[in-house]
Motif scaffolding. Structure first.
Motif, PDB file in Angstrom:
ATOM      1  N   SER A  38      -8.181  42.597  19.060  1.00 53.36           N
ATOM      2  CA  SER A  38      -9.560  43.128  19.028  1.00 53.36           C
ATOM      3  C   SER A  38      -9.997  43.538  17.794  1.00 53.36           C
ATOM      4  O   SER A  38     -11.073  44.055  17.792  1.00 53.36           O
ATOM      5  CB  SER A  38      -9.523  44.001  20.442  1.00 53.36           C
ATOM      6  OG  SER A  38      -9.080  45.054  20.059  1.00 53.36           O
TER       7      SER A  38
ATOM      8  N   ALA B 269      -7.476  47.206  27.524  1.00 50.04           N
ATOM      9  CA  ALA B 269      -7.329  45.876  26.572  1.00 50.04           C
ATOM     10  C   ALA B 269      -5.902  45.634  26.893  1.00 50.04           C
ATOM     11  O   ALA B 269      -5.895  44.554  27.084  1.00 50.04           O
ATOM     12  CB  ALA B 269      -7.704  46.651  25.260  1.00 50.04           C
TER      13      ALA B 269
ATOM     14  N   ARG C 297      -6.506  34.895  16.975  1.00 43.57           N
ATOM     15  CA  ARG C 297      -7.643  35.401  16.187  1.00 43.57           C
ATOM     16  C   ARG C 297      -8.005  34.363  15.232  1.00 43.57           C
ATOM     17  O   ARG C 297      -7.089  33.478  14.629  1.00 43.57           O
ATOM     18  CB  ARG C 297      -7.338  36.731  15.564  1.00 43.57           C
ATOM     19  CG  ARG C 297      -6.925  37.643  16.596  1.00 43.57           C
ATOM     20  CD  ARG C 297      -6.696  38.959  15.936  1.00 43.57           C
ATOM     21  NE  ARG C 297      -7.743  39.368  14.929  1.00 43.57           N
ATOM     22  CZ  ARG C 297      -7.662  40.335  13.875  1.00 43.57           C
ATOM     23  NH1 ARG C 297      -6.587  40.533  13.692  1.00 43.57           N
ATOM     24  NH2 ARG C 297      -8.642  40.335  13.006  1.00 43.57           N
TER      25      ARG C 297
END
Length: 515
Positions: free
Chosen positions: A427, A481, A498
């Motif tokens: 994240s 998370a 990602r």
């Protein structure tokens, strides 16, 4: 609870154990109990708290003492149009029905009418304290000190877990990383919060000179009057007034006003605005330096032009004066020669003429020498003026270069170039501990010249078990998370990949600031 040999609250199953109720059955029982025991219409008096005025009004009424009972209330838009305006902390009487809203499991008073009953106890205490402090002169603008324009270090007194701290740190890093932050983690809500805040202010006041602290920022996020009450205590106001360095206060939202803000040297509407007030803008400073350099260059050019004009004018006046004097002397010489021709012999006239010629030559030579000397003096003056201008420009250029290097030395890229790296999770948050990742996560390692991705293996020490659940913090936290990532892997989703490139540095990544 059941008595001896009797039936309990729940009916027993055929196996002898109590049969569980469904949630709907329990909700129906609560609704039925309210309908049976609570009148169809009630009148309740209390203080307004957590007021939210939108299309409908959502608020709570509570007992005046700290920690007293609280009931949620709803006033729908149709009735709100005819209701008087109410404010946080105001004492009111509400009339309505009590209902249990099953989808949210909430008991609320659906208000049909609201009446003002005077100011609440907290509001009255606040007004009395403000009047007392006004009488002491603590609210006078003449008592308050100016906030430094270029502070070396700022002490921030707030809760480490609050969102206000991140807003302050992000703003100060963006505007001027050279300003250091000294964080004092304190309680900002509850009975012990006022003492903690006052002690922190006094500690900073006592050690400000030794620690190099030039200003103090007291801040926290928004909340109800009860949530912010610690900053309305006289103990906090006294610590702020007696602090040895200027204090900036930013408590709650723009509409919230506390005693701490009234006695502080400067009040800001939000934590972000307070950080901007205490931190100079790096880009604006660069523009000011360039503007001052341009003014110096223009001033030296103007002075050189003025000196050049004065030198030219002086040379012209000197030449004109020498010319006029030569003409007068020549005329006198001619007149003398004519008179001598009438009264003196030729030999005497010739001798006098020779002497006059020699004097004329000496006079002409003296004029030329004086003009040459004056020209040389003007040339030397011109060289000194040019050298002084160049020296000033070089000195300013050196100052600008030194400022640029200092800014580069404290930049985040310089930290990475010294061999450090930053590891980011999926994240984009900085990984501060092995507990922040679990096997299978894709992480990104950021270096000075780029970054690369890697997958966390199963041998990570301290990695939490996928099924373990950690309680979520009040504000933010990593447990939600990690639980979300573990749940997606169990569903077959696998770790999320990602996009290419290193993630931008966030406000909670390590940088030049402590905390």
């Amino acid at each position: 609870m059941s008595g001896a040999g009797g039936r309990g609250l729940f009916a027993a199953s055929s196996g002898g154990a109590e049969a569980p109720w469904s949630v709907g059955q329990l909700a129906a029982a609560i609704e039925g109990a309210l309908a049976a025991r609570v009148p169809a219409s009630v009148r309740v008096i209390g203080e307004v708290s957590n007021l939210s005025v939108r299309t409908h009004w959502y608020f709570a009424i509570k007992d005046p003492q700290v920690g007293g009972a609280l009931v949620q209330c709803v006033l729908f838009a149709g009735r709100a149009k005819a209701a008087p305006r109410i404010a946080e902390g105001q004492r009111v009487i509400v009339t309505g029905r009590v209902e249990y809203y099953k989808p949210q499991g909430r008991v609320s008073v659906y208000v049909e009418r609201v009446e003002a009953a005077g100011a609440g106890a907290l509001e009255a205490r606040l007004r009395a304290l403000v009047e007392e402090l006004r009488g002491l002169g603590w609210l006078e603008p003449s008592r308050k000190r100016a906030v430094p324009a270029f502070p070396r270090r700022v002490a921030v007194i707030t809760s480490r877990g609050g969102a206000a701290l991140q807003d302050v740190l992000d703003t100060m890093r963006r505007r001027c990383p050279a300003v250091e932050v000294c964080l004092l983690d304190v309680l900002v809500q509850g009975p012990q919060a006022a003492g903690a805040v006052a002690n922190a202010v006094r500690w900073v006041s006592a050690g400000a000179r030794k620690l190099g602290i030039d200003a103090v920022l007291v801040t926290r996020g928004g909340g109800s009057l009860e949530d912010l009450w610690a900053f309305n205590e006289r103990e906090v106001a006294g610590a702020i007034v007696s602090c040895s360095v200027p204090v900036v206060a930013a408590i709650g939202h723009e509409t919230d006003v506390t005693v701490a803000e009234l006695v502080a040297d400067e009040r800001c509407a939000t934590p972000t605005q307070a950080a901007m007030r205490l931190t100079p803008d790096r880009e604006a400073l660069g523009e000011q330096v360039e503007e001052h350099a341009a003014r110096w260059r223009a001033a030296w050019r103007a002075r050189l032009a003025a000196e050049r004009g004065w030198a030219a004018d002086s040379a012209g006046r000197l030449g004109a004066a020498c010319g006029r004097r030569g003409a007068v002397e020549g005329l006198a010489l001619e007149r003398l020669r004519a008179g001598l021709g009438r009264v003196r012999p030729v030999a005497l006239i010739r001798a006098r003429g020779e002497r006059l010629s020699a004097q004329r030559q000496r006079l002409a030579g003296a004029g030329v020498a004086a003009a040459a000397q004056l020209g040389a003096a003007l040339d030397r003056l011109w060289e000194r003026v040019v050298a002084a201008g160049r020296g000033a420009v070089h000195e300013r250029a050196g100052g600008l270069e030194s400022a640029r290097r200092q800014l580069e030395l404290v930049g985040p890229q310089r930290v990475l170039m010294r061999g450090y790296s930053i590891t980011l999770d999926g994240s984009g948050r900085a990984v501060r501990s092995v507990r922040g990742v679990i096997p299978g996560d894709v992480v990104t390692t950021r270096l000075a010249d780029g970054g690369f991705e890697s997958v966390v293996g199963r041998g990570v020490a301290g990695a939490p078990e996928p099924a373990a659940a950690e309680p979520a913090e009040a504000v933010g936290g990593e447990a939600p998370a990690r639980a979300g990532r573990a749940a997606r892997r169990q569903q077959g989703g696998g770790p999320a990949k990602r996009g290419g490139g290193a993630a931008p540095q966030r406000g909670d990544e390590p940088g030049l600031f402590g905390g």
